[in-house]
Design a protein around this motif. Structure first.
Motif, PDB file in Angstrom:
ATOM      1  N   MET A  75      38.642 -38.220  36.770  1.00  0.00           N
ATOM      2  CA  MET A  75      38.171 -38.161  35.386  1.00  0.00           C
ATOM      3  C   MET A  75      38.797 -36.983  34.646  1.00  0.00           C
ATOM      4  O   MET A  75      39.168 -37.087  33.478  1.00  0.00           O
ATOM      5  N   ILE A 111      34.571 -44.183  31.345  1.00  0.00           N
ATOM      6  CA  ILE A 111      35.991 -44.404  31.062  1.00  0.00           C
ATOM      7  C   ILE A 111      36.267 -45.884  30.814  1.00  0.00           C
ATOM      8  O   ILE A 111      37.024 -46.241  29.910  1.00  0.00           O
ATOM      9  N   SER A 125      28.278 -38.903  25.491  1.00  0.00           N
ATOM     10  CA  SER A 125      28.827 -40.115  24.870  1.00  0.00           C
ATOM     11  C   SER A 125      27.950 -40.574  23.705  1.00  0.00           C
ATOM     12  O   SER A 125      28.452 -40.936  22.642  1.00  0.00           O
ATOM     13  N   ASP A 168      27.306 -37.165  31.272  1.00  0.00           N
ATOM     14  CA  ASP A 168      28.333 -38.087  30.782  1.00  0.00           C
ATOM     15  C   ASP A 168      27.788 -39.030  29.710  1.00  0.00           C
ATOM     16  O   ASP A 168      28.270 -39.027  28.571  1.00  0.00           O
ATOM     17  N   VAL A 173      34.447 -36.123  28.300  1.00  0.00           N
ATOM     18  CA  VAL A 173      34.771 -36.499  29.687  1.00  0.00           C
ATOM     19  C   VAL A 173      35.307 -35.286  30.452  1.00  0.00           C
ATOM     20  O   VAL A 173      34.975 -35.066  31.616  1.00  0.00           O
ATOM     21  N   PHE A 174      36.119 -34.482  29.781  1.00  0.00           N
ATOM     22  CA  PHE A 174      36.689 -33.275  30.406  1.00  0.00           C
ATOM     23  C   PHE A 174      35.584 -32.310  30.818  1.00  0.00           C
ATOM     24  O   PHE A 174      35.532 -31.838  31.958  1.00  0.00           O
ATOM     25  N   SER A 176      33.458 -33.833  33.617  1.00  0.00           N
ATOM     26  CA  SER A 176      34.170 -33.888  34.900  1.00  0.00           C
ATOM     27  C   SER A 176      34.225 -32.510  35.562  1.00  0.00           C
ATOM     28  O   SER A 176      34.085 -32.394  36.784  1.00  0.00           O
ATOM     29  N   SER A 206      41.097 -37.284  31.415  1.00  0.00           N
ATOM     30  CA  SER A 206      40.625 -36.651  30.174  1.00  0.00           C
ATOM     31  C   SER A 206      41.720 -35.782  29.547  1.00  0.00           C
ATOM     32  O   SER A 206      41.882 -35.771  28.323  1.00  0.00           O
ATOM     33  N   GLU A 228      44.051 -46.429  30.832  1.00  0.00           N
ATOM     34  CA  GLU A 228      42.626 -46.095  30.883  1.00  0.00           C
ATOM     35  C   GLU A 228      41.821 -47.121  31.684  1.00  0.00           C
ATOM     36  O   GLU A 228      40.927 -46.765  32.457  1.00  0.00           O
ATOM     37  N   MET A 269      43.209 -36.608  25.895  1.00  0.00           N
ATOM     38  CA  MET A 269      43.209 -35.655  24.774  1.00  0.00           C
ATOM     39  C   MET A 269      44.615 -35.446  24.236  1.00  0.00           C
ATOM     40  O   MET A 269      44.826 -35.324  23.028  1.00  0.00           O
ATOM     41  N   TRP A 304      37.178 -37.891  24.933  1.00  0.00           N
ATOM     42  CA  TRP A 304      37.886 -37.342  26.093  1.00  0.00           C
ATOM     43  C   TRP A 304      37.523 -35.880  26.337  1.00  0.00           C
ATOM     44  O   TRP A 304      37.518 -35.421  27.477  1.00  0.00           O
ATOM     45  N   ASP A 316      35.014 -46.672  27.427  1.00  0.00           N
ATOM     46  CA  ASP A 316      35.926 -46.117  26.426  1.00  0.00           C
ATOM     47  C   ASP A 316      37.203 -46.944  26.348  1.00  0.00           C
ATOM     48  O   ASP A 316      37.793 -47.083  25.274  1.00  0.00           O
TER      49      ASP A 316
END
Length: 298
Positions: free
Chosen positions: A120, A43, A183, A179, A163-164, A167, A124, A31, A128, A160, A46
């Motif tokens: 990303m 990221i 978060s 994003d 993030v998915f 992205s 992600s 990561e 996951m 994640w 995270d």
């Protein structure tokens, strides 16, 4: 008088946390590298949070292992309470980690930065998968330690997933603000649940009566047994949020025979079988003048 209810899940706790630790630590390294390559602050943030998770998971692994050791002259109840200590440490680390994520994400609401959406997306999916596998591994956990660890991992899965989604959107639209927004929302949700677990862990540390145990109901069931005049000084506490301990004073009819006394003990044991008690201590008393203090409750 005491008896044990044996359970076979303690060695599973150790194995579960060990697996979660290696999955989390290994992925943290991937990561960090991925965050730098994609220029994604989300990221990287995270990854730092995952590093904190890995440290607390390592602590949980050590303490869970310690909690399975046999009792000795120093720790006569064994080391089960060390597992509760692990849950407390992990909760505090996760609270600190969540506050750090918020401190990083909130300023980005006003100053969102562009990132490599394709990279990303790939990270992600991997995130996951790895963290999802760890959550499934911890799903059967019953101890407070495992529940707190599960929240660590669930936070990562949800992170994640965010993030998915972000992205995918960023591949088609200029919406970098989503994003940090996601978060913040996810971190607040997880923080709320961790604080609930922290409250429960502190309650158990202070020897509060476990929520599935009803002191009044237990005392009434003991009093309903023939030859039992009264019961008092009933104390119930938990070793690790899973295995509980009970001690009580039982006042018996002064004319009771030894054989009937044994029957009373057997009846009390049977009445308490329904509860998850690791150890029971019962002191029997009589109703003669020598036991006059037994009329005082608590």
């Amino acid at each position: 008088m005491g008896h044990d209810h044996h359970h076979d899940h303690h060695h599973h706790s150790h194995s579960n946390i060990k697996t979660a630790f290696f999955l989390n630590f290994g992925f943290t390294i991937i990561e960090l590298i991925g965050g730098v390559l994609t220029n994604s602050m989300a990221i990287i943030s995270d990854a730092i949070h995952d590093l904190g998770d890995s440290l607390s998971l390592g602590t949980a692994w050590f303490l869970q292992n310690k909690s399975e050791q046999k009792s000795n002259q120093t720790f006569t109840f064994g080391y089960r309470r060390f597992s509760l200590l692990g849950a407390l440490i992990n909760s505090l680390v996760l609270v600190a980690g969540s506050l750090f994520i918020l401190s990083e994400a909130v300023p980005r609401l006003w100053n969102p930065e562009p990132a490599h959406a394709g990279g990303m997306l790939l990270l992600s999916l991997l995130g996951m998968a790895v963290n999802g596998a760890a959550v499934l591994r911890m799903k059967s956990g019953a101890s407070m330690n495992e529940k707190v660890v599960s929240w660590h991992l669930l936070e990562d899965v949800l992170g994640w997933a965010a993030v998915f989604v972000v992205s995918v959107i960023m591949m088609f639209w200029d919406a970098a603000i989503l994003d940090p927004l996601l978060s913040v929302l996810i971190t607040l949700y997880i923080l709320m649940n961790v604080l609930k677990n922290l409250k429960k862990t502190l309650f158990l540390f202070l020897d509060g009566v476990p929520e599935e145990m009803d002191t009044e109901q237990i005392e009434q069931s003991i009093r309903s047994i023939p030859d039992v005049e009264d019961t008092h000084h009933t104390h119930i506490w938990s070793l690790d949020g899973e295995q509980h301990v009970l001690s009580t004073h039982v006042v018996l009819n002064e004319d009771i025979s030894k054989a009937d006394m044994m029957k009373v003990k057997a009846s009390i044991k049977e009445a308490l079988e329904a509860y998850p008690l690791e150890h029971i201590t019962i002191e029997t008393e009589c109703t003669t003048d020598d036991c006059s203090l037994t009329t005082l409750h608590h």
